[in-house]
Design a protein around this motif. Sequence first.
Motif, PDB file in Angstrom:
ATOM      1  N   PRO A   1      40.500  49.351  57.143  1.00 13.20           N
ATOM      2  CA  PRO A   1      39.774  49.353  58.416  1.00 13.20           C
ATOM      3  C   PRO A   1      39.602  50.772  58.957  1.00 13.20           C
ATOM      4  O   PRO A   1      40.293  51.711  58.538  1.00 13.20           O
TER       5      PRO A   1
ATOM      6  N   ILE B   1      46.573  43.107  60.843  1.00 13.44           N
ATOM      7  CA  ILE B   1      45.130  43.346  60.737  1.00 13.44           C
ATOM      8  C   ILE B   1      44.372  42.030  60.727  1.00 13.44           C
ATOM      9  O   ILE B   1      43.274  41.920  61.295  1.00 13.44           O
TER      10      ILE B   1
ATOM     11  N   ASN C   1      36.432  47.377  66.096  1.00 11.98           N
ATOM     12  CA  ASN C   1      36.874  46.581  64.950  1.00 11.98           C
ATOM     13  C   ASN C   1      37.835  47.360  64.034  1.00 11.98           C
ATOM     14  O   ASN C   1      37.974  47.032  62.858  1.00 11.98           O
ATOM     15  N   GLY C   2      38.467  48.383  64.602  1.00 10.18           N
ATOM     16  CA  GLY C   2      39.390  49.195  63.813  1.00 10.18           C
ATOM     17  C   GLY C   2      40.767  49.269  64.443  1.00 10.18           C
ATOM     18  O   GLY C   2      41.169  48.427  65.256  1.00 10.18           O
TER      19      GLY C   2
END
Length: 542
Positions: free
Chosen positions: A78, A46, A114-115
């Motif tokens: 996330p 991550i 962004n995940g």
Amino acid sequence: MPKLAPLLPDSLQPDFSQLIDAVADLPQSPWKILFPYASQQLTDAIALPHRLITLCMNDWATGIAFIDSTLSSLPESPLYQCLNSYGQLELFGEVTLEADALTLSPGAILQQQNGLLGISLPPLLENPQLWYQVKGYLLSGILRWHDGYGAKHIKKMQLPKGEQPRCKLILIGSRSQFAELNQLDPEFSALTQQFCEIADEAKVTSASISAIIALIEQQAALAGITKITTSAKNKLLQHLSARRDHQHYVQLNASYLSKLLSYCHYRFGQELTPNAIADFISTQQQAMRLPQHYSDESIVERQIPIALEGKAIGQVNGLSVVELEGHPLEFGEVFRVTAAEFLGDGEVVDVERKAEMAGNIHSKAMMIVESYLSQVFGKEEHVPFSANIVFEQSYSHTDGDSAAVATYVALISALAQLSVRQDVAMTGSMDQAGNVLAVGGINEKVAAIYRTAQLKQLQQPVLVLIPASNLVNLCCDDALVEAVNKQRLIIYPIEHVEQAIEIAIAEVDKVYEAVRTRIKELNGQEEGDTSWLKKLMRYWQA
């Protein structure tokens, strides 16, 4: 040779009750305890710039549970989604044009900006073009609208530039599936990626038992079960240990646990008890027992003659495992290994191999048997015997080396002309030194000889010889434990093939001496014949 002792009932299945009693507090992140390296790899991925995370595992539900648990333990979890079934539309979105109006519908990659997006590997193996589209995103970090569903039909309008969603992909599959992907695209292994692997099993120790119980209780809560008795925990762990075929390990397959626990909740309510687990096991076995029923019926009707009484020369009861495809099913069977000796040059003729009904592993085992026989008797003088080895009433392809010990005992019996006890069954591989080696399916094989004895309504006990190295794999059910306790079934662990001879025929020295005596007698006859021929030749020459 030291006298062998039969196994005691308490050695036939593991007992986890003391470990369970020692559990105090259940951990919040059991996966992190059981698979610390995989959890760390996923956590690091991550923070690292890599866009690809490969998660190697055998069960989809287990992998998802691992990801959920790992991500939920982070300070800031996330954005995350998983797709088991998908195509171009679900991943890359859709592009449509109606009345000169261009519509862009984002797919999962763009939605997870962004995940993390977890995707199952098999759909990419079924659609290589889709894999190369995914690979293009992984290499560039740009999501092109040209990869969207329907984009190739847009001819009149320029598509907008690509997006940069900064979405990381978790590719979820088994090792064999990743190997298949690497064959499809040899550049796959060169991609920058973070690799982590989890197993659908865990070793039961004082350090891991709390995490294992926690995982079981998590799955139980999802199934609607609110209470698990201590005895039920032990019963469940014993069952999961039997599925793993190891007394120190348990299977932790989320899909199977969900199936078991959901059934128990449906039939018995919110409390999980040993009776509920036993009912599930019995129901599942009965539902899949039709092929085994036909096999048992053939023994009852004597279509397959299996002798468990008396004695016979060159006939030994072996043990095998039947594996059926489709819905996987395994059960044990008793079969006869027979040896017939005749004058020859020491060759052991494997009829299965001659008939092209045996695999390479089986052929190797028969060669090892022949090699050990030569070491025992061939160093002293020429062995004037040959022998045929037959797996009686074998009509399908045979493979494996677990009948090596039975084959050697049958062979020695034929060569010595000494009979073998028919109330004995045996399984085990062997090496060129005569050491008995571990085999697979030991629980199914032990169950097979006892089931056959019940079908034949025997009044006396039956004996089964197993490799001593398989003791750790014994996870017998309660019926077998009771049978051993009441001495209806006697199990001997053996380490050398000569121990099998001691139990099934007679003392090794006596048996081997009988073989050597026959060898000397026949070799003496040959020498006498040769001398007579020489005299005759000299007479004619004179």
